[in-house]
Design an enzyme around this catalytic site. Structure first.
Site, PDB file in Angstrom:
ATOM      1  N   TYR A  83       0.846  -1.191   0.000  1.00 30.63           N
ATOM      2  CA  TYR A  83       0.000   0.000   0.000  1.00 30.63           C
ATOM      3  C   TYR A  83       0.889   1.251   0.000  1.00 30.63           C
ATOM      4  CZ  TYR A  83      -3.916  -3.057   1.224  1.00 30.63           C
ATOM      5  OH  TYR A  83      -4.873  -4.040   1.206  1.00 30.63           O
ATOM      6  N   ASN A  92       2.010  10.417  -3.717  1.00 26.55           N
ATOM      7  CA  ASN A  92       1.615  10.903  -2.393  1.00 26.55           C
ATOM      8  C   ASN A  92       1.984   9.840  -1.358  1.00 26.55           C
ATOM      9  OD1 ASN A  92       0.471  12.026  -0.137  1.00 26.55           O
ATOM     10  ND2 ASN A  92      -1.470  12.526  -1.140  1.00 26.55           N
ATOM     11  N   ASN A 106     -12.656  -0.157  -5.785  1.00 22.56           N
ATOM     12  CA  ASN A 106     -12.361  -0.751  -7.089  1.00 22.56           C
ATOM     13  C   ASN A 106     -13.608  -1.493  -7.594  1.00 22.56           C
ATOM     14  OD1 ASN A 106     -11.391  -2.167  -9.290  1.00 22.56           O
ATOM     15  ND2 ASN A 106      -9.692  -3.117  -8.196  1.00 22.56           N
ATOM     16  N   CYS A 114      -6.460  -5.505  -7.444  1.00 22.17           N
ATOM     17  CA  CYS A 114      -6.208  -5.044  -6.079  1.00 22.17           C
ATOM     18  C   CYS A 114      -5.737  -6.187  -5.175  1.00 22.17           C
ATOM     19  CB  CYS A 114      -7.415  -4.319  -5.497  1.00 22.17           C
ATOM     20  SG  CYS A 114      -8.926  -5.247  -5.471  1.00 22.17           S
ATOM     21  N   HIS A 115      -5.903  -7.426  -5.618  1.00 20.02           N
ATOM     22  CA  HIS A 115      -5.371  -8.551  -4.828  1.00 20.02           C
ATOM     23  C   HIS A 115      -3.839  -8.526  -4.791  1.00 20.02           C
ATOM     24  CE1 HIS A 115      -5.601 -10.086  -8.977  1.00 20.02           C
ATOM     25  NE2 HIS A 115      -4.542 -10.813  -8.660  1.00 20.02           N
ATOM     26  N   GLU A 143      -1.271 -16.756  -9.664  1.00 20.23           N
ATOM     27  CA  GLU A 143      -0.380 -15.959 -10.495  1.00 20.23           C
ATOM     28  C   GLU A 143       1.084 -16.379 -10.333  1.00 20.23           C
ATOM     29  OE1 GLU A 143      -1.035 -11.765 -10.188  1.00 20.23           O
ATOM     30  OE2 GLU A 143      -3.165 -11.958 -10.695  1.00 20.23           O
TER      31      GLU A 143
END
Length: 149
Positions: A83, A92, A106, A114-115, A143
């Site tokens: 994150y 930022n 999302n 997002c996983h 993956e």
């Protein structure tokens, strides 16, 4: 359009689309092809075009949109990002919590991966507000195992 997932002891999971592609919009067909590739030949999914996204969270220059666009374009199949690092990538570095908020907003969590976002400690972090942690682990394992093709 309907589809069914088949699993037998001899064959890997497969998806069979039962309606004719001619009856399916081009964007829906593109989505189906991408999902079929992701689950059957995942190393090829990255080379396929994604369907057009029309959700407000993905439009414009809002923080959520920027985070999701960077995640989609810069975090490749089989990779993970923290994150904190994703906040830095968006420009930022102090917006770690806001990145988590972007993940919660999302609208297409498999297509915009997002996983692949994990905590700085290497822990997977929550997925689907903690209800889908087992799915996140499965997707990451899928993956890693299938990504080297």
């Amino acid at each position: 359009m309907s589809s069914k997932f088949l699993r037998s002891s001899e064959a890997p999971l497969s998806c069979v689309v039962t309606d004719s592609p001619a009856e399916t919009s081009a964007e829906m067909q593109r989505c189906v092809e991408w999902l079929q590739a992701y689950f059957t030949e995942p190393q090829t999914a990255g080379s396929l075009p994604l369907p057009a996204f029309h959700h407000p969270a993905l439009q414009g220059d809002a923080f959520t949109s920027r985070v999701l666009q960077v995640l989609l374009s810069d975090v490749k199949f089989g990779e993970t990002v923290s994150y904190k690092r994703l906040a830095e990538m968006v420009g930022n570095p102090r917006a770690v919590r806001a990145v988590g908020g972007a993940m919660r907003r999302n609208p297409v969590p498999l297509l915009i991966p997002c996983h692949r976002v994990i905590s700085s400690s290497g822990q997977s972090g929550p997925y689907m507000s903690g209800r889908g942690d087992h799915l996140k682990q499965w997707l990451l394992t899928h993956e890693r195992q299938r990504g080297d093709g």
